[in-house]
Motif scaffolding. Structure first.
Motif, short mmCIF file in Angstrom:
data_model
loop_
_atom_site.label_atom_id
_atom_site.label_comp_id
_atom_site.label_asym_id
_atom_site.label_seq_id
_atom_site.Cartn_x
_atom_site.Cartn_y
_atom_site.Cartn_z
N TRP A 294 0.84 -1.21 0.00
CA TRP A 294 0.00 0.00 0.00
C TRP A 294 0.86 1.25 0.00
O TRP A 294 0.54 2.25 -0.65
CB TRP A 294 -0.94 -0.01 1.20
N ILE A 295 1.98 1.22 0.70
CA ILE A 295 2.88 2.38 0.72
C ILE A 295 3.53 2.54 -0.65
O ILE A 295 3.63 3.64 -1.17
CB ILE A 295 3.95 2.21 1.82
N LEU A 296 3.92 1.42 -1.24
CA LEU A 296 4.59 1.48 -2.54
C LEU A 296 3.69 2.09 -3.61
O LEU A 296 4.13 2.98 -4.34
CB LEU A 296 5.04 0.08 -2.95
N VAL A 297 2.44 1.66 -3.69
CA VAL A 297 1.57 2.21 -4.74
C VAL A 297 1.25 3.68 -4.48
O VAL A 297 0.97 4.42 -5.42
CB VAL A 297 0.27 1.41 -4.93
N SER A 298 1.32 4.13 -3.24
CA SER A 298 1.05 5.54 -2.98
C SER A 298 2.25 6.42 -3.33
O SER A 298 2.13 7.63 -3.44
CB SER A 298 0.66 5.75 -1.52
N GLU A 299 3.43 5.81 -3.50
CA GLU A 299 4.64 6.58 -3.78
C GLU A 299 5.09 6.54 -5.24
O GLU A 299 5.76 7.47 -5.70
CB GLU A 299 5.80 6.07 -2.92
N GLY B 207 -4.24 9.44 -8.01
CA GLY B 207 -5.55 8.94 -7.56
C GLY B 207 -6.07 7.82 -8.44
O GLY B 207 -6.46 6.75 -7.94
N LYS B 208 -6.08 8.04 -9.75
CA LYS B 208 -6.58 7.02 -10.67
C LYS B 208 -5.66 5.79 -10.70
O LYS B 208 -6.13 4.66 -10.74
CB LYS B 208 -6.73 7.60 -12.08
N ALA B 209 -4.37 6.02 -10.67
CA ALA B 209 -3.42 4.91 -10.71
C ALA B 209 -3.53 4.04 -9.45
O ALA B 209 -3.47 2.81 -9.54
CB ALA B 209 -2.00 5.45 -10.87
N ILE B 210 -3.71 4.68 -8.29
CA ILE B 210 -3.87 3.90 -7.07
C ILE B 210 -5.16 3.09 -7.12
O ILE B 210 -5.18 1.93 -6.70
CB ILE B 210 -3.82 4.82 -5.82
N SER B 211 -6.23 3.67 -7.65
CA SER B 211 -7.48 2.91 -7.72
C SER B 211 -7.34 1.71 -8.65
O SER B 211 -7.84 0.63 -8.34
CB SER B 211 -8.64 3.81 -8.17
N ASN C 250 -5.03 -5.56 -7.25
CA ASN C 250 -4.68 -6.31 -6.05
C ASN C 250 -5.84 -7.19 -5.61
O ASN C 250 -5.66 -8.38 -5.32
CB ASN C 250 -4.29 -5.34 -4.94
N PHE C 251 -7.05 -6.63 -5.57
CA PHE C 251 -8.21 -7.42 -5.14
C PHE C 251 -8.55 -8.52 -6.14
O PHE C 251 -8.95 -9.61 -5.74
CB PHE C 251 -9.42 -6.51 -4.90
N VAL C 252 -8.38 -8.27 -7.44
CA VAL C 252 -8.62 -9.31 -8.45
C VAL C 252 -7.60 -10.44 -8.27
O VAL C 252 -7.96 -11.62 -8.32
CB VAL C 252 -8.58 -8.73 -9.87
N ALA C 253 -6.34 -10.09 -8.04
CA ALA C 253 -5.31 -11.11 -7.81
C ALA C 253 -5.63 -11.93 -6.56
O ALA C 253 -5.51 -13.16 -6.56
CB ALA C 253 -3.94 -10.47 -7.69
N ASN C 254 -6.06 -11.25 -5.48
CA ASN C 254 -6.45 -11.97 -4.26
C ASN C 254 -7.63 -12.90 -4.52
O ASN C 254 -7.66 -14.03 -4.02
CB ASN C 254 -6.82 -10.98 -3.15
N LEU C 255 -8.59 -12.44 -5.30
CA LEU C 255 -9.76 -13.25 -5.63
C LEU C 255 -9.34 -14.49 -6.42
O LEU C 255 -9.78 -15.61 -6.13
CB LEU C 255 -10.77 -12.42 -6.43
#
Length: 167
Positions: free
Chosen positions: A79-84, A92-96, A102-107
């Protein structure tokens, strides 16, 4: 946490048995041999087990230790990495997009894990996950620069310099 005790009350057991026999119900409920239920409300065929199952207790404790360790260790890094790493204009769009990915990979991992275990076995499944983790560690070691003590603007300039991005 009731599964730790393998506890099912007599009333719960009695609601789920038929009037003819109480000899077998489930692995959570032990019925006395030869018990015949004449009246479901008065049937006391189920004796409850109240001792703590040691193996289940160890598994639960290990899960708590893993979750706690993950949350103070590797968990926040993604989460820190994607915010930096994204420029301010598109952050904003890139983090979303990153969060959705991330959630698709977890799924996918969640739903494909049982299928993978069935087809290749538990040992090979975890070896595959270990290999993927080794690739991730290698990638982080070689490609992710240290950002400690730098502002977001400094980090953005550093990535522009590293990857020759002109903005």
């Amino acid at each position: 946490i009731s599964f730790l005790n393998n506890y099912v009350s007599s009333s719960d057991c009695n609601e789920l048995v038929d009037e003819a026999s109480c000899t077998e119900f489930s692995d959570q409920c032990y019925f006395k041999d030869g018990c015949i239920c004449l009246d479901l409300k008065e049937c006391e065929c189920c004796s409850t087990v109240t001792e703590i199952n040691f193996q289940k207790g160890v598994i639960l404790a290990a899960m708590f230790v893993y979750i706690g360790g993950y949350q103070v260790g590797f968990g926040p890094i993604g989460w820190i990495l994607v915010s930096e790493i994204f420029p301010l204009e598109t952050r904003g769009k890139a983090i979303s997009v990153s969060v959705v990915a991330n959630f698709v990979a977890n799924l996918l991992v969640t739903f494909l894990f049982p299928v993978e275990v069935e087809y290749v076995g538990i040992g090979l499944t975890f070896l595959i996950f270990a290999f993927i983790n080794l690739l991730a560690v290698y990638f982080i070691w070689r490609k992710v620069p240290e950002t400690k003590g730098r502002s977001l603007e400094e980090i953005e300039k550093m990535f522009q310099r590293i990857y020759n991005i002109n903005m």
